[in-house]
Design a protein around this motif. Structure first.
Motif, PDB file in Angstrom:
ATOM      1  N   LYS A 155       0.108   8.775   1.230  1.00 48.02           N
ATOM      2  CA  LYS A 155      -1.005   7.986   0.713  1.00 48.02           C
ATOM      3  C   LYS A 155      -0.550   6.585   0.329  1.00 48.02           C
ATOM      4  CE  LYS A 155      -4.851   8.366  -2.560  1.00 48.02           C
ATOM      5  NZ  LYS A 155      -5.450   9.208  -3.632  1.00 48.02           N
ATOM      6  N   CYS A 156       0.640   6.470  -0.268  1.00 49.33           N
ATOM      7  CA  CYS A 156       1.163   5.161  -0.657  1.00 49.33           C
ATOM      8  C   CYS A 156       1.540   4.323   0.568  1.00 49.33           C
ATOM      9  CB  CYS A 156       2.382   5.326  -1.561  1.00 49.33           C
ATOM     10  SG  CYS A 156       1.987   5.904  -3.229  1.00 49.33           S
ATOM     11  N   TYR A 188       6.821   1.846  -5.304  1.00 53.02           N
ATOM     12  CA  TYR A 188       7.128   3.146  -4.710  1.00 53.02           C
ATOM     13  C   TYR A 188       6.962   3.079  -3.200  1.00 53.02           C
ATOM     14  CZ  TYR A 188       7.070   8.200  -3.930  1.00 53.02           C
ATOM     15  OH  TYR A 188       7.352   9.462  -3.498  1.00 53.02           O
ATOM     16  N   SER A 189       5.919   2.389  -2.735  1.00 61.02           N
ATOM     17  CA  SER A 189       5.712   2.231  -1.295  1.00 61.02           C
ATOM     18  C   SER A 189       6.869   1.487  -0.657  1.00 61.02           C
ATOM     19  CB  SER A 189       4.394   1.482  -1.032  1.00 61.02           C
ATOM     20  OG  SER A 189       3.299   2.163  -1.602  1.00 61.02           O
ATOM     21  N   LEU A 213      -1.633   0.972  -4.039  1.00 65.81           N
ATOM     22  CA  LEU A 213      -1.717   2.010  -5.073  1.00 65.81           C
ATOM     23  C   LEU A 213      -0.445   2.057  -5.915  1.00 65.81           C
ATOM     24  CD1 LEU A 213      -3.350   4.895  -2.991  1.00 65.81           C
ATOM     25  CD2 LEU A 213      -4.473   3.363  -4.620  1.00 65.81           C
ATOM     26  N   ALA A 214       0.693   1.907  -5.278  1.00 65.32           N
ATOM     27  CA  ALA A 214       1.991   1.898  -5.981  1.00 65.32           C
ATOM     28  C   ALA A 214       2.939   1.031  -5.166  1.00 65.32           C
ATOM     29  CB  ALA A 214       2.528   3.318  -6.135  1.00 65.32           C
ATOM     30  N   SER A 272       3.340  10.324  -1.030  1.00 62.09           N
ATOM     31  CA  SER A 272       4.121   9.334  -0.294  1.00 62.09           C
ATOM     32  C   SER A 272       3.340   8.800   0.905  1.00 62.09           C
ATOM     33  CB  SER A 272       5.449   9.945   0.170  1.00 62.09           C
ATOM     34  OG  SER A 272       6.198  10.396  -0.932  1.00 62.09           O
ATOM     35  N   PRO A 294      -0.520   0.687   0.306  1.00 60.01           N
ATOM     36  CA  PRO A 294       0.607   0.249  -0.538  1.00 60.01           C
ATOM     37  C   PRO A 294       0.186  -0.295  -1.892  1.00 60.01           C
ATOM     38  CG  PRO A 294       0.818  -0.592   1.705  1.00 60.01           C
ATOM     39  CD  PRO A 294      -0.559  -0.011   1.583  1.00 60.01           C
TER      40      PRO A 294
END
Length: 230
Positions: A122-123, A133-134, A129-130, A120, A127
């Motif tokens: 890291k995202c 989800y971010s 990356l996903a 979480s 942002p």
């Protein structure tokens, strides 16, 4: 006639956990063989095999497992305790905290939550990356944050489709006016039938536009049928 008593709700194993435990037990078989061999493997090597070959499955599924309660995750914890007893050759009466300290491992439930927390963060920092989800995380932290809107065609798709396939391209323009192209398949369609129609649609779109492309499919049965037909 033999009547089997119903299993109490508190003793039922969640389907996801049951499937994961079956996979872990299968992978535990070669580990036990290596440790029970004449020469055997050392404790550090056995621990490394456990981390890379068994616990990696739990790490991979951490985003899905974190939604379950701690009670539902307890069978996974018991499995790790069993593995630690086997690696160290300890009796069943050995304290779990001592085995965790000896092998420098975390309780499996704590590791699941730790993995999701790291992912979480890291995202949030990256942002791209996903993105979705971010956005969900930011919305949870700040309700004022706008959420990504679902495209008009997607609302109907999500509400009506229970088994489907999809084709996505980050560079090619959507073929339809609202961004979605689809066709309804019979209600009794199997997942393999849907996958095969998805492959057909992908090939059709590429050939009609004269484009080169790579089609990715994760259905083993659909790939087997396609290979047989070719």
């Amino acid at each position: 006639m033999r009547v089997t008593p119903a299993i109490p709700a508190r003793q039922r194993v969640h389907p996801i956990i049951k499937d994961l435990l079956d996979r872990l037990e299968q992978r535990f078989i070669p580990v036990k063989w290596l440790a029970n061999n004449i020469k055997g493997v050392s404790i550090p090597v056995a621990k490394t095999i456990y981390i890379v070959f068994l616990r990696s499955l739990v790490d991979y599924l951490s985003p899905a497992l974190c939604h379950l309660s701690k009670t539902s995750l307890q069978p996974l914890e018991k499995f790790q305790n069993k593995v630690m007893q086997f690696i160290l050759g300890c009796p069943a009466s050995t304290r779990i905290v001592n085995m965790l300290s000896e092998l420098n491992l975390k309780p499996l439930v704590d590791r699941i939550y730790t993995n999701v927390t790291y992912f979480s963060i890291k995202c949030l920092r990256s942002p791209h990356l996903a993105p979705h989800y971010s956005c969900v995380i930011r919305a949870a932290l700040d309700p004022v944050t706008p959420r990504l809107s679902l495209r008009p065609g997607g609302r109907t798709l999500v509400c009506t489709v229970c088994a489907a396939c999809a084709v996505f391209s980050p560079t090619m323009e959507p073929p339809g006016g609202d961004g979605w192209v689809g066709r309804r398949l019979p209600n009794a369609s199997s997942s393999t039938y849907c996958e095969l129609n998805g492959l057909l649609d992908a090939v059709t779109i590429l050939t009609e536009r004269g484009l080169d492309g790579v089609i990715v499919c994760d259905s083993k049965s659909a790939l087997h049928v396609s290979k047989t037909c070719l």
